[in-house]
Design an enzyme around this catalytic site. Sequence first.
Site, short mmCIF file in Angstrom:
data_model
loop_
_atom_site.label_atom_id
_atom_site.label_comp_id
_atom_site.label_asym_id
_atom_site.label_seq_id
_atom_site.Cartn_x
_atom_site.Cartn_y
_atom_site.Cartn_z
N LYS A 102 10.08 10.43 -18.67
CA LYS A 102 10.14 9.01 -18.25
C LYS A 102 9.69 8.13 -19.41
CE LYS A 102 10.26 7.68 -14.39
NZ LYS A 102 10.53 7.33 -13.00
N ASP A 160 -5.54 -8.16 3.17
CA ASP A 160 -5.90 -6.76 2.95
C ASP A 160 -5.33 -5.79 3.98
OD1 ASP A 160 -7.44 -7.56 0.76
OD2 ASP A 160 -9.20 -7.92 2.01
#
Length: 319
Positions: A214, A127
């Site tokens: 896009k 993490d």
Amino acid sequence: VKRIGVLTSGGDAPGMNAAIRAVTRVATNIGLEVYGIYDGYRGMVDGKIKQLTRESVSDILDRGGTILGSARLPEFKDIEVRKKAIEQLDKFGIEAVVVIGGDGSYRGALALTDMGVNCIGLPGTIDNDIASTDETIGFSTALNTVVDAMDKLRDTSSSHHRCSVVEVMGNRCGDLALFSGLSSGAEIVITSETGFDESEVLDRLREFDVVKKKNHALVIISEKITDVEIFARKVSQFTGFSGRATILGHVQRGGSPTPGDRVLASRMGEKAVDLLMQGVGGQCVGIQRGEIVGVPIEEALNMPSKSRKDLQNLFDRLV
Ligand code: ADP
């Protein structure tokens, strides 16, 4: 100090084995005896302890997971439970311990040190959520795994005018999301630092579709922020993209550690043994601006989390 223990605790991370190997090799090469404590603090309490030799850590440098196993034992906060653990350590003649894990594991290490057993913490977690180190053992490998998945999702998303909403781990730390967003050219990154305004994100997605034309969009979102399945349905409903959720989950915890993680784990393992040999306990090892350092656990636990404003700005300038 003649005999030390080593354990892995909390969530596992690639590179933990490299750290176990480094601790064992550096220590045995200066004449110490090393004992592996299995399944974290649980194995300490239960006496699941076995000697490690230089051979027992052969062929593990490249292996994910942890050969010692990991576990969670909430009862370790109880001093009576820790007394039982210390009885076991005494039985095996273990005078000091290297604890590889996250900040929860650090708290256990500090509590043991306060009871007379010097412990040193090593940051083993994918993490990257430990403020006292620029990087944790496992982060580089997990990042690679996420970027690999993102590259694949981009291929299929482009073919179908899709928006992939990808949930990554991080336990409230946005590093895995932000770094993978930068590395994979994602359109949007959402972390606890950026915050999540659902309608604003949908607006931005419509802009990618209608204005920027896009044919796909990648959205990376840290775990514990929103339900990505529900959000992906809203993407389909309210934008021109077809939304698909992908929760990467525990694949992020596995895999052979990157060379970066192997070197980091080796350097940190060496430092842990050096600190114990100097009679130091209650510290955790970190890397700060390229240098391996020892930081009092107390101080490490109270440090504010690293600000990623600069990287977030960079991300925004690259979209
Ligand atoms: P991580 O080390 O990955 O943050 P956890 O938070 O689950 O994972 O902590 C791992 C273990 O450390 C816990 O299961 C518990 O045995 C021990 N631990 C956590 N907090 C404390 C505490 N305050 N005092 C003593 N032991 C603790």
